[in-house]
Design an enzyme around this catalytic site. Structure first.
Site, PDB file in Angstrom:
ATOM      1  N   ASP A   1      -9.386  -3.075  -7.395  1.00  0.00           N
ATOM      2  CA  ASP A   1      -8.601  -3.925  -8.295  1.00  0.00           C
ATOM      3  C   ASP A   1      -7.191  -4.182  -7.737  1.00  0.00           C
ATOM      4  OD1 ASP A   1     -10.260  -3.273 -11.213  1.00  0.00           O
ATOM      5  OD2 ASP A   1     -10.332  -1.796  -9.600  1.00  0.00           O
ATOM      6  N   PHE A   2      -6.657  -3.185  -7.020  1.00  0.00           N
ATOM      7  CA  PHE A   2      -5.274  -3.269  -6.565  1.00  0.00           C
ATOM      8  C   PHE A   2      -5.096  -4.213  -5.378  1.00  0.00           C
ATOM      9  CE2 PHE A   2      -4.415   1.340  -8.206  1.00  0.00           C
ATOM     10  CZ  PHE A   2      -4.622   0.885  -9.508  1.00  0.00           C
ATOM     11  N   ILE A   3      -6.187  -4.740  -4.874  1.00  0.00           N
ATOM     12  CA  ILE A   3      -6.082  -5.698  -3.771  1.00  0.00           C
ATOM     13  C   ILE A   3      -5.304  -6.937  -4.189  1.00  0.00           C
ATOM     14  CG2 ILE A   3      -8.198  -6.996  -4.255  1.00  0.00           C
ATOM     15  CD1 ILE A   3      -6.990  -5.919  -0.762  1.00  0.00           C
TER      16      ILE A   3
ATOM     17  N   HIS B   1      -9.392  -0.781 -13.222  1.00  0.00           N
ATOM     18  CA  HIS B   1      -9.931   0.186 -12.271  1.00  0.00           C
ATOM     19  C   HIS B   1     -11.448   0.085 -12.154  1.00  0.00           C
ATOM     20  CE1 HIS B   1      -6.042   1.895 -13.505  1.00  0.00           C
ATOM     21  NE2 HIS B   1      -6.017   2.526 -12.344  1.00  0.00           N
TER      22      HIS B   1
ATOM     23  N   GLU C   1       0.812  -2.613  -1.483  1.00  0.00           N
ATOM     24  CA  GLU C   1      -0.404  -3.071  -0.823  1.00  0.00           C
ATOM     25  C   GLU C   1      -0.143  -4.173   0.195  1.00  0.00           C
ATOM     26  OE1 GLU C   1      -1.736  -0.777  -4.281  1.00  0.00           O
ATOM     27  OE2 GLU C   1      -0.200  -2.339  -4.019  1.00  0.00           O
TER      28      GLU C   1
ATOM     29  N   GLN D   1      -6.447   2.131  -3.246  1.00  0.00           N
ATOM     30  CA  GLN D   1      -6.791   3.218  -4.159  1.00  0.00           C
ATOM     31  C   GLN D   1      -7.932   2.811  -5.098  1.00  0.00           C
ATOM     32  OE1 GLN D   1      -3.749   5.102  -6.936  1.00  0.00           O
ATOM     33  NE2 GLN D   1      -3.618   6.385  -5.094  1.00  0.00           N
ATOM     34  N   PHE D   2      -7.876   1.560  -5.557  1.00  0.00           N
ATOM     35  CA  PHE D   2      -8.962   0.923  -6.294  1.00  0.00           C
ATOM     36  C   PHE D   2      -9.039  -0.517  -5.813  1.00  0.00           C
ATOM     37  CE2 PHE D   2      -7.491   4.343  -8.965  1.00  0.00           C
ATOM     38  CZ  PHE D   2      -8.660   4.928  -9.436  1.00  0.00           C
TER      39      PHE D   2
END
Length: 658
Positions: free
Chosen positions: A422-424, A464, A397, A419-420
């Site tokens: 949360d992954f930021i 997620h 990311e 993708q979600f």
């Protein structure tokens, strides 16, 4: 030290000497001024001039260089007027950051230089983006980027090297291995013989160069960069050198053994090269003195210009206006033809129409190409727009967000799919420290949209299901959009892509396929900062966004006797306070419903704003309704307990009875 001039003519040999001497003499002057309190801090590159000068000298004027805080030679070789550098270091308006940042934390499009941020690692990813733009534009340009051996331990560096290799981007990755990361020696930083060895793991070409030998630096890089322009690919260079001063002057060098200092002092790049030129009959004592006198005169003359410049006068208006690049919204009205779309379809259609409208717009993300993304929003896009513009990325990311920043520097818009949402967290640093701050710092916008599939209600658990918008509404320089309906999603996405500022575009996963609406078939826009009043009423104002809007509407359907005004915020930054205040002044009561947990959420700020601006109109305290202050659980019964959805009705009725 052995110098091989090969076929270089005498003019080039002398120019390289002058180019190294200028930053050295500037630094010596700055060290005096530092002791006099006339500059606030100094990161010395004494002993490393051959690297900056050599790299910059082989680069074309139109090619970007991304230096660090010991690369003064990059700036002087690019012939930036010295008074502007001096103004920068003194915090004057004629510098490059208007007193907002110091040292080399700036860039300049005029000289094709992109300065560092203190977090070091993002430089490599941004260089990837600039090089990707070069490749997309087929202009056969190389991008050069610097870091120290200490910076190579950062994850961003690994991510960027991997992306550059996978995409075969023409980046010259320059590692200045000067022995110490502040006080930590290389033996405590990495456990391989040479950092250049790491290139093998990336499938990347690498070279080790004596960073104190200007002719070795220049001749080898001249050959390498010429070949990179014909055969675009990344190349990793490890320059062996040494830092003769402290990390910054206050830190000193007591941690360095004296014998090591003495050894490297004998390898001084300027003194050795100067002796070589004299032995070759290319430089006399008199000419040396004349060159130094001319540079010293230039330094003093430009210092006088910088000193004469008046100090910055603080202006709140100027400060606030420079947080974002100006965006003149252009309304594109929808056509009369509509079709029923789910939220997910509206986003996909809006994205596709923006790809058609902006012919160089790039989409990047994990699995977004042939697979169409995990939610299939970009399904079929590769067939229509090609893999150059719809790009699968490695799982990285940070590097991809940084790549998007590099594309923006090169004038190309991009959309990055997380993708979600949360992954930021794996790319948090470049969002809040690079994208958000660049325009304020040095007038460089970040023309980037981050798509953020978010939200609970789908039994996806703690990693997620977050709706983490409050992390970003807090950060000046970012815009935050959060639609609840297909119509809004399509129009707001078009505006987000048109806006030259960084936009986080939240898309609630539970709404993707559950909400339908008639949406215009053609391209249209919706302005930021305008909430939608979904219901008018006189008893109470209900404020919500995202899935919470639908929860509020469903609750009110059960109570047709309640005359509620329902406001869907749609955008959280900018926030439509005018609509909020007008409604609260009319109804006298306000309840704010959010899916996010309570403490630190945007409901808290909205509540505070209402209390500050509408207190005399209120007939009851402002009420916030939010989810539990816990992570989001997986199993349905726990998730239902967590969410604010089922709490809203009771709190609404209690507030009405106040």
């Amino acid at each position: 030290m052995t110098f091989d001039k090969k076929s270089l003519d005498n003019t080039i040999l002398l120019d390289l000497y002058k180019r190294m001497l200028k930053p050295r003499l500037i630094e010596e002057k700055m060290l005096i001024l530092l002791r006099q309190g006339k500059v606030s801090k100094w990161f010395s590159g004494i002993g490393q001039e051959a690297i900056s000068v050599g790299v910059t000298s082989v680069m074309l004027d139109e090619e970007y260089i991304l230096p660090m805080h010991r690369n003064l030679g990059v700036f002087t070789t690019r012939q930036i007027p010295l008074h502007r550098l001096f103004s920068q270091w003194q915090g004057k308006a004629n510098g490059f950051t208007k007193g907002r940042d110091r040292s080399f934390h700036f860039g300049t499009q005029e000289y094709k230089i992109v300065g560092m941020i203190s977090h070091l690692g993002p430089q490599f990813g941004v260089a990837d983006g600039i090089a990707l733009a070069s490749k997309l534009n087929n202009n056969n340009q190389v991008t050069a980027v610097f870091t120290g051996e200490g910076g190579t331990s950062e994850g961003d560096i690994h991510e960027a090297l991997n992306v550059a290799s996978v995409w075969q981007l023409p980046v010259l990755f320059c590692i200045e291995n000067n022995g110490y990361g502040l006080s930590t020696p290389t033996s405590e930083q990495y456990n391989c013989k040479d950092l250049a060895d790491r290139a093998l793991g990336y499938g990347m070409e690498s070279h080790i160069i004596d960073g104190n030998n200007i002719l070795e630096v220049y001749t080898k890089l001249l050959e390498i960069t010429d070949n990179m322009r014909k055969n675009p690919r990344p190349v990793l260079i490890e320059f062996k050198t040494f830092r003769m001063r402290g990390h910054e002057e206050a830190s000193g060098t007591k941690y360095v053994p004296q014998e090591l200092m003495d050894t490297w002092a004998k390898k001084d790049p300027i003194e050795n090269y100067q002796e070589f030129l004299k032995n070759e009959g290319l430089l006399t004592e008199e000419e040396e003195l004349q060159i130094k006198e001319a540079i010293v005169h230039e330094i003093n003359e430009h210092l006088d210009i910088a000193y004469a410049e008046i100090d910055i006068t603080p202006s709140e208006t100027n400060e606030l206006n420079d947080v974002y690049q100006e965006f003149v919204y252009q309304e594109v009205k929808p056509n009369n033809e509509t079709k029923e779309l789910r939220l997910i379809d509206a986003i996909s259609e809006g994205l596709k129409q923006s790809m058609q409208r902006h012919e160089d717009l790039v989409i990047m993300g994990q699995d977004v190409a042939e697979y169409g993304g995990v939610f299939k929003i970009t399904d079929g896009f590769v067939d229509q727009f090609g893999k150059e513009r719809v790009r699968n990325t490695p799982i990285c990311e940070s590097a991809i967000i940084e790549t998007a920043m590099g594309l923006s520097i090169s004038g190309i818009k991009s959309v990055v799919e997380l993708q979600f949402s949360d992954f930021i967290t794996s790319g948090f640093n470049p969002v809040v420290n690079y994208l958000a701050k660049s325009h304020y710092r040095w007038n460089q916008n970040a023309d980037v949209v981050l798509r953020m599939p978010c939200g609970a209600g789908v039994a996806a658990g703690p990693f997620h299901s977050q709706t983490n918008e409050a992390w970003f509404t807090k950060t000046p320089g970012l815009k935050v959009v959060y639609p609840a309906f297909p119509y809004d999603a399509k129009g707001l996405l078009a505006t987000a892509i048109n806006d030259p500022n960084p936009v986080l575009f939240f898309e609630h996963k539970a709404l993707y396929r559950s909400i339908r609406q008639d949406v215009p078939t053609d391209y249209f826009t919706i302005p930021f900062g305008q909430a939608a009043t979904l219901k008018t009423g006189s008893d109470i104002t209900v404020i919500a966004y995202g899935a919470a809007v639908h929860w509020a509407l469903a609750t009110l359907e059960k109570h047709p006797n309640i005359s509620a005004e329902v406001i869907d915020l749609r955008t959280l930054q900018p926030l439509d306070t005018e609509t909020i205040f007008a409604s609260v002044k009319k109804t006298g009561k306000a309840i704010i419903l959010q899916e996010d947990s309570l403490f630190g959420g945007i409901a808290s700020d909205i509540s505070a704003l209402i209390m500050e601006h509408c207190f005399q109109y209120l007939d009851a305290p402002v009420k916030r309704v939010a989810s539990l202050d816990t992570p989001i659980p997986f199993i349905n019964q726990l998730e239902d307990q967590y969410l604010s959805r089922d709490k809203f009705e009771g709190e609404l009725l209690k507030l009405l009875d106040f």
